[in-house]
Design an enzyme around this catalytic site. Structure first.
Site, short mmCIF file in Angstrom:
data_model
loop_
_atom_site.label_atom_id
_atom_site.label_comp_id
_atom_site.label_asym_id
_atom_site.label_seq_id
_atom_site.Cartn_x
_atom_site.Cartn_y
_atom_site.Cartn_z
N GLY C 37 -12.14 4.94 -18.72
CA GLY C 37 -12.02 3.49 -18.79
C GLY C 37 -10.89 3.00 -19.67
N THR C 43 -10.48 9.55 -27.67
CA THR C 43 -10.35 9.24 -29.09
C THR C 43 -9.26 10.11 -29.71
N CYS C 44 -9.32 11.38 -29.39
CA CYS C 44 -8.45 12.38 -30.02
C CYS C 44 -6.97 12.02 -29.92
N ALA C 185 -16.29 8.29 -47.98
CA ALA C 185 -15.39 9.36 -48.42
C ALA C 185 -15.60 10.63 -47.61
N TYR C 187 -14.27 12.83 -44.08
CA TYR C 187 -12.89 13.26 -43.87
C TYR C 187 -12.01 12.15 -43.31
N GLU C 191 -8.80 11.10 -45.36
CA GLU C 191 -7.48 11.36 -44.74
C GLU C 191 -6.66 10.07 -44.73
N HIS C 444 4.86 39.00 -46.79
CA HIS C 444 5.26 38.45 -48.08
C HIS C 444 6.57 37.70 -47.90
C1 FAD Z 1 -9.47 8.91 -37.07
C2 FAD Z 1 -10.04 10.14 -36.44
C3 FAD Z 1 -9.48 11.37 -36.75
C4 FAD Z 1 -9.97 12.53 -36.17
N1 FAD Z 1 -9.39 13.71 -36.49
C5 FAD Z 1 -9.83 14.85 -35.91
C6 FAD Z 1 -9.23 16.08 -36.17
O1 FAD Z 1 -8.25 16.18 -36.93
N2 FAD Z 1 -9.69 17.20 -35.56
C7 FAD Z 1 -10.75 17.13 -34.69
O2 FAD Z 1 -11.13 18.16 -34.15
N3 FAD Z 1 -11.34 15.98 -34.42
C8 FAD Z 1 -10.91 14.83 -34.99
N4 FAD Z 1 -11.52 13.65 -34.69
C9 FAD Z 1 -12.66 13.66 -33.77
C10 FAD Z 1 -12.20 13.79 -32.33
O3 FAD Z 1 -11.35 12.72 -32.02
C11 FAD Z 1 -13.40 13.82 -31.41
O4 FAD Z 1 -14.27 14.86 -31.79
C12 FAD Z 1 -13.00 14.07 -29.95
O5 FAD Z 1 -12.11 13.09 -29.49
C13 FAD Z 1 -14.23 14.11 -29.06
O6 FAD Z 1 -13.86 14.31 -27.75
P1 FAD Z 1 -14.76 13.78 -26.55
O7 FAD Z 1 -14.03 14.24 -25.32
O8 FAD Z 1 -16.14 14.20 -26.75
O9 FAD Z 1 -14.76 12.20 -26.68
P2 FAD Z 1 -13.63 11.10 -26.85
O10 FAD Z 1 -12.37 11.68 -27.31
O11 FAD Z 1 -14.24 10.02 -27.65
O12 FAD Z 1 -13.38 10.62 -25.38
C14 FAD Z 1 -14.34 9.94 -24.65
C15 FAD Z 1 -13.64 9.16 -23.59
O13 FAD Z 1 -14.60 8.69 -22.67
C16 FAD Z 1 -14.24 7.40 -22.25
N5 FAD Z 1 -15.46 6.76 -21.75
C17 FAD Z 1 -16.59 6.54 -22.44
N6 FAD Z 1 -17.51 5.97 -21.64
C18 FAD Z 1 -16.93 5.84 -20.42
C19 FAD Z 1 -17.36 5.31 -19.18
N7 FAD Z 1 -18.58 4.82 -19.01
N8 FAD Z 1 -16.49 5.33 -18.14
C20 FAD Z 1 -15.24 5.83 -18.29
N9 FAD Z 1 -14.79 6.32 -19.43
C21 FAD Z 1 -15.63 6.33 -20.48
C22 FAD Z 1 -13.68 6.75 -23.49
O14 FAD Z 1 -12.83 5.69 -23.16
C23 FAD Z 1 -12.93 7.91 -24.11
O15 FAD Z 1 -11.59 7.95 -23.69
C24 FAD Z 1 -11.03 12.45 -35.25
C25 FAD Z 1 -11.59 11.24 -34.93
C26 FAD Z 1 -11.10 10.07 -35.50
C27 FAD Z 1 -11.69 8.78 -35.14
C1 FAD Z 2 17.78 37.74 -50.70
C2 FAD Z 2 16.62 38.60 -50.30
C3 FAD Z 2 15.54 38.03 -49.65
C4 FAD Z 2 14.46 38.81 -49.28
N1 FAD Z 2 13.39 38.22 -48.67
C5 FAD Z 2 12.33 38.97 -48.32
C6 FAD Z 2 11.19 38.37 -47.73
O1 FAD Z 2 11.14 37.15 -47.50
N2 FAD Z 2 10.15 39.15 -47.42
C7 FAD Z 2 10.15 40.49 -47.66
O2 FAD Z 2 9.17 41.16 -47.35
N3 FAD Z 2 11.22 41.10 -48.23
C8 FAD Z 2 12.30 40.36 -48.56
N4 FAD Z 2 13.36 40.98 -49.16
C9 FAD Z 2 13.31 42.42 -49.35
C10 FAD Z 2 12.46 42.79 -50.56
O3 FAD Z 2 12.98 42.17 -51.71
C11 FAD Z 2 12.41 44.30 -50.72
O4 FAD Z 2 11.96 44.89 -49.53
C12 FAD Z 2 11.46 44.70 -51.84
O5 FAD Z 2 11.84 44.15 -53.06
C13 FAD Z 2 11.44 46.23 -51.95
O6 FAD Z 2 10.59 46.59 -52.99
P1 FAD Z 2 10.79 47.95 -53.79
O7 FAD Z 2 9.69 48.00 -54.74
O8 FAD Z 2 10.96 49.05 -52.82
O9 FAD Z 2 12.22 47.82 -54.50
P2 FAD Z 2 12.86 46.72 -55.42
O10 FAD Z 2 12.20 45.42 -55.30
O11 FAD Z 2 14.31 46.76 -55.12
O12 FAD Z 2 12.57 47.24 -56.87
C14 FAD Z 2 13.15 48.39 -57.35
C15 FAD Z 2 13.16 48.31 -58.86
O13 FAD Z 2 13.46 49.56 -59.37
C16 FAD Z 2 14.27 49.41 -60.51
N5 FAD Z 2 14.98 50.67 -60.70
C17 FAD Z 2 15.81 51.29 -59.83
N6 FAD Z 2 16.22 52.45 -60.34
C18 FAD Z 2 15.65 52.56 -61.56
C19 FAD Z 2 15.70 53.55 -62.57
N7 FAD Z 2 16.42 54.65 -62.43
N8 FAD Z 2 14.99 53.35 -63.70
C20 FAD Z 2 14.27 52.23 -63.87
N9 FAD Z 2 14.19 51.27 -62.94
C21 FAD Z 2 14.87 51.44 -61.79
C22 FAD Z 2 15.17 48.26 -60.17
O14 FAD Z 2 15.68 47.66 -61.33
C23 FAD Z 2 14.21 47.38 -59.41
O15 FAD Z 2 13.60 46.43 -60.25
C24 FAD Z 2 14.46 40.22 -49.56
C25 FAD Z 2 15.55 40.79 -50.20
C26 FAD Z 2 16.62 40.00 -50.57
C27 FAD Z 2 17.76 40.64 -51.27
#
Ligand code: FAD
Ligand code: FAD
Lengths: 64, 465, 465
Positions: C37, C43-44, C185, C187, C191, C444
């Site tokens: 309708g 609602t969603c 109060a 959700y 929100e 990580h």
């Molecule tokens: C502000 C707000 C935020 C929300 N946030 C979330 C969220 O983040 N996550 C979440 O999971 N849920 C959320 N919800 C809840 C979610 O919207 C509802 O759970 C969901 O919409 C339910 O789905 P439904 O299909 O049962 O009913 P509805 O979505 O209410 O749909 C029912 C439909 O039936 C129609 N209808 C009713 N009677 C008739 C009729 N006689 N003839 C023809 N059409 C008819 C209505 O017009 C309506 O369109 C939120 C709700 C609100 C109000």
């Molecule tokens: C810019 C950048 C971004 C990255 N981003 C990610 C990411 O997002 N996700 C991810 O998973 N990995 C990332 N990496 C890779 C990650 O940093 C390495 O895989 C990880 O640090 C390896 O761990 P490790 O313990 O083998 O060696 P390292 O972290 O290199 O540590 C080795 C340590 O041994 C010490 N050491 C070496 N020789 C000696 C010694 N003879 N005596 C004493 N100490 C010694 C060094 O000083 C050092 O501290 C990134 C790397 C770089 C450079």
């Protein structure tokens, strides 16, 4: 092959099985409450379901 | 004077591999000494993962401010956005200090003895640590764990120093250059290149391969490529660099051997990382190597009894979470437990914009392994949450066996997809099938619904596309 | 003149429950008619999940701009942040239009016949739809699916209209009031109340219970409470409202029966939602009710053969993803498949700041069910990614059986934790144990590492705390 013993679950406790296993059980018409789970924590695995379906469809249907 | 101590486990290197191994060993009651020459936390906490993500966050915030200054669709307006990069670096340093301090505390709590100094290996059971104060300590151990990490690769034509930056320099910039040339379009070069672009710098990326992020498949990197172009990052693909001079900038050679110069105040060389194997007596152990890195087996054992190795020094994938997991694995073995390092999947994340996540096998890898598989993607353009976040680029893709629908891999590209890696990794480790994910209720509205829809789509049951 | 059509399935209501049921039915080859309708998406998409998240996103962006104007730790400065709320609403309306248009396309693609008009039920196999043009269509069906949703509850002392807003009005504000009083109060109230606060409005929340988000446990809502206080939202807990007048504002009564007035230009009443069961002939079916909602069994069947019900009209939890999953379940049954609606867990997310996610059982619920369980939390204050995002508030908590470590529930509160719901839901549906999550490598640096650490902590093996 000897059948694994029926699952021991407390009253009202749901059988533990993943969504895929549950879905297959529904499609096969198997009541998971009767299937032994060989997985960790007694989880019913796909092969548990296979074993049940292969060997126990009869008993299952008869047992209701 | 050299002091002597004896311990069960000596860990060389206090990065994520070494410090996690030491903490876990300590928790398990193993007498443990950890030697770190630079700073606890290693590359990861000091000059890698963490500082890079801090700079990326700041750059994103600044870019948003500039976007709003130019007039945003949301109706928000600001004027005159400015960034004080010295303050940004101080903020980043504060986070690094908090985390590295935290690691020190955790090690202490676990009863680990930390030696601040460089270790020099004498044999498989002995190393001498040169303490920062000048003294040294000779450590005798039953088990020696190498966790020495890696270091950035230099270009002979452009050694690090002055205007030639390594990633370390780029994370503590002295200035925001007007023009930055990034050599290398791998994840480190692109993460930082994009961040600098967002900070207002003119960024040019030079890459030898024909594609950005060349180790990922093209479908996955396409949204990144598009974003780079939209952000105004200039790309020179299929090009190599030949040198640098202060007057002309970076000398570049393209596939036709034409040479041209890219003017730049700073050049970030990000062409890879090399296992740290030299300068601390490692060669004296004559360990088996695999190319440039220390060879290990499924137990993280090297070829010498009682000598273990983990993390970047053991080669790819050079990722912090791999190093940590290996560290745990070794500690538990030294405690007498039966462990192997055999994960089904090690997630890899690029914190580019959009982010890229790869867990498990890509369609190409699965097919190359001879597996008959299906794959399907769900685009964020059809995801309500992505729309409300103004982030509709990218998609989630799933790869599964055709016969039993076992999930082999997940890939995603898009805003914030890094946080989907938890679900991806868990589902692969759990042996989930497409039905498991497709029939799990995912919260609405979240980007995670695209995960469910990708699984449903692979089953021919997608609802929202 | 009344046209007559015959179909296999008539769906009343085009919200997430109804439209998903219709799409899936269409995909399965079931002749399907859907009557709506108001507007497709229910609602969603029109006045719920999606527009609220759009406004929340805009408010967050604005708040960030104001924060930067005041001097941010990152070194970013802007001046003079302003918001044109009419433009914000237009942007939000654009997203709603795209999504509702998309639902229309999906229904067409699935071969569903959409009737735009209100349906009046005659009996369990017949309803008449009053089309918007004036004509009406009498639909005869084998299966009738009730998906009529819910509507906001009014306070008798403050009926909706003018300055008294329902959530619908708050999502399309005519102005940004200087002062807003939010009654409730839960959700939805929080929100929107938080969003208005971020938009610069003085917000006061009045709640009858002693706590915010009273349906969640106190440990979980504590970070939200702290954030509200920090954001400057004024709370009156344990208070009821007695009425409103233009001069004094909202009349509030506290537990000691003292009455006081809260001046306000607008009042948002968000005291709950009620299943939509009246005004369309539902009573003529004399279905079994459960309180105010239509009673259903595990197959989503009502007490009358061939009449099904899903979504908000069937009571709590009133969530879009539940409605959708029930819709799929009913469509597949009508196609002859054996299905039950028996998820292990239905995630619930509050898009407050910080966000709150609950999936499965809380520690209290598990104990109340007589289960011997362990629980453990890992704080984002110890998570590197959270630090780089300036979002260290909150934690991840896990609940598991003590005997076999089966995970019973996940809860999280923090920035962006909504996207962790995918991992939470999947792990519970898969029957994961603490070891499964604790020994999965998590990327990580991500907030998701806190998920792994919570599981490890429950096992007594946490690494980073
Ligand atoms: C502000 C707000 C935020 C929300 N946030 C979330 C969220 O983040 N996550 C979440 O999971 N849920 C959320 N919800 C809840 C979610 O919207 C509802 O759970 C969901 O919409 C339910 O789905 P439904 O299909 O049962 O009913 P509805 O979505 O209410 O749909 C029912 C439909 O039936 C129609 N209808 C009713 N009677 C008739 C009729 N006689 N003839 C023809 N059409 C008819 C209505 O017009 C309506 O369109 C939120 C709700 C609100 C109000
Ligand atoms: C810019 C950048 C971004 C990255 N981003 C990610 C990411 O997002 N996700 C991810 O998973 N990995 C990332 N990496 C890779 C990650 O940093 C390495 O895989 C990880 O640090 C390896 O761990 P490790 O313990 O083998 O060696 P390292 O972290 O290199 O540590 C080795 C340590 O041994 C010490 N050491 C070496 N020789 C000696 C010694 N003879 N005596 C004493 N100490 C010694 C060094 O000083 C050092 O501290 C990134 C790397 C770089 C450079």
């Amino acid at each position: 092959a000897p059948r694994a013993p029926a699952a021991v679950r407390k009253e009202g406790e749901r059988p533990l099985a993943s969504p895929a296993v549950r879905r297959r059980a529904l499609d096969l018409g198997v009541d998971l409450r009767r299937v032994h789970g060989s997985g960790p924590a007694g989880r019913i695995e796909h092969h548990d379901l296979d074993a049940w379906a292969a060997g126990g469809g009869q008993a299952q249907a008869g047992g209701g | 004077m050299t002091k002597e101590i004896t311990t069960k486990l000596l860990v060389i290197g206090g990065g994520p591999g070494g410090y996690v191994a030491a903490i876990r060993a300590g928790q398990l009651g193993i007498p443990t000494v950890l030697a770190e020459g630079a700073s606890l936390g290693g590359t990861c906490l000091n000059i890698g993962c963490i500082p890079s993500k801090a700079i990326i966050h700041a750059a994103e915030e600044f870019e948003r401010a500039r976007h709003q200054a130019a007039g945003s669709a949301l109706g928000i307006r600001v004027s005159d956005p400015q960034i004080d990069i010295a303050q940004t670096v101080r903020w980043k340093d504060g986070i690094v200090a908090r985390l590295t301090g935290g690691v020190g505390t955790l090690l202490r709590k676990a009863g680990v003895q930390v030696l601040k100094g460089w270790a020099q290996i004498e044999d498989g059971k002995t190393a001498t640590v040169q303490l920062q104060g000048g003294e040294s300590v000779r450590v005798r151990c039953e088990h020696l764990l190498l966790a020495t990490g890696s270091e950035p690769v230099e270009l002979p034509s452009m050694p690090f120093g002055g205007p030639i930056w390594s990633s370390t320099d780029a994370l503590s910039p002295d200035v925001l250059p007007k023009r930055l040339v990034v050599v290398g379009a791998g994840y480190i070069g692109l993460e930082l290149g994009i961040a600098y672009r967002k900070l207002g710098v003119e960024v040019t990326v030079v890459e030898a391969a024909q594609r950005v992020l060349p180790s990922y498949d093209e479908e996955l990197t396409e949204p990144v490529l598009q974003a780079l172009q939209k952000q105004g990052v200039v790309l020179h693909l299929g090009c190599s660099v030949a040198g640098w001079d202060a007057r002309h900038g970076v000398h570049v050679r393209n596939a036709r051997a034409d040479e041209f110069a890219l003017p730049a105040e700073r050049v970030l060389v990000a062409v890879g990382r090399r296992p740290r194997t030299a300068g601390f007596g490692l060669e004296s152990l004559q360990l088996d190597m695999a190319g440039r890195h220390v060879a290990i087996d499924a137990h993280c054992r090297t070829s010498m009894r009682g000598v273990w190795a983990i993390g970047d020094v053991t080669g790819e994938p050079m990722l912090a979470h791999r190093a940590m997991a290996q560290g745990e694995c070794v500690a538990e073995q030294i405690a007498g437990r039966n462990r192997r390092f055999e994960p089904m999947a090690i997630p890899a994340v690029c914190f580019t914009d959009p982010e890229v996540v790869v867990v498990g096998r890509t369609p190409g890898e699965a097919r190359a392994a001879g597996l008959d598989c299906i794959d399907a993607a769900f685009p964020f353009a059809a995801n309500g949450r992505a729309m409300t976040l103004e982030s509709t680029g990218g998609f989630v893709r799933v790869v599964a066996r055709r016969d039993n629908h076992l999930i082999l891999g997940w890939q995603a590209v898009g805003h914030g997809v890094a946080e989907l890696a938890a679900a991806f990794g868990q589902s692969i480790e759990m042996g989930a099938r497409l039905e498991d994910v497709g029939h799990t209720i995912h919260a609405h509205p979240t980007m995670g619904e695209a995960v469910q829809e990708a699984a449903l789509r692979a089953l021919g049951q997608a609802l929202h596309i």
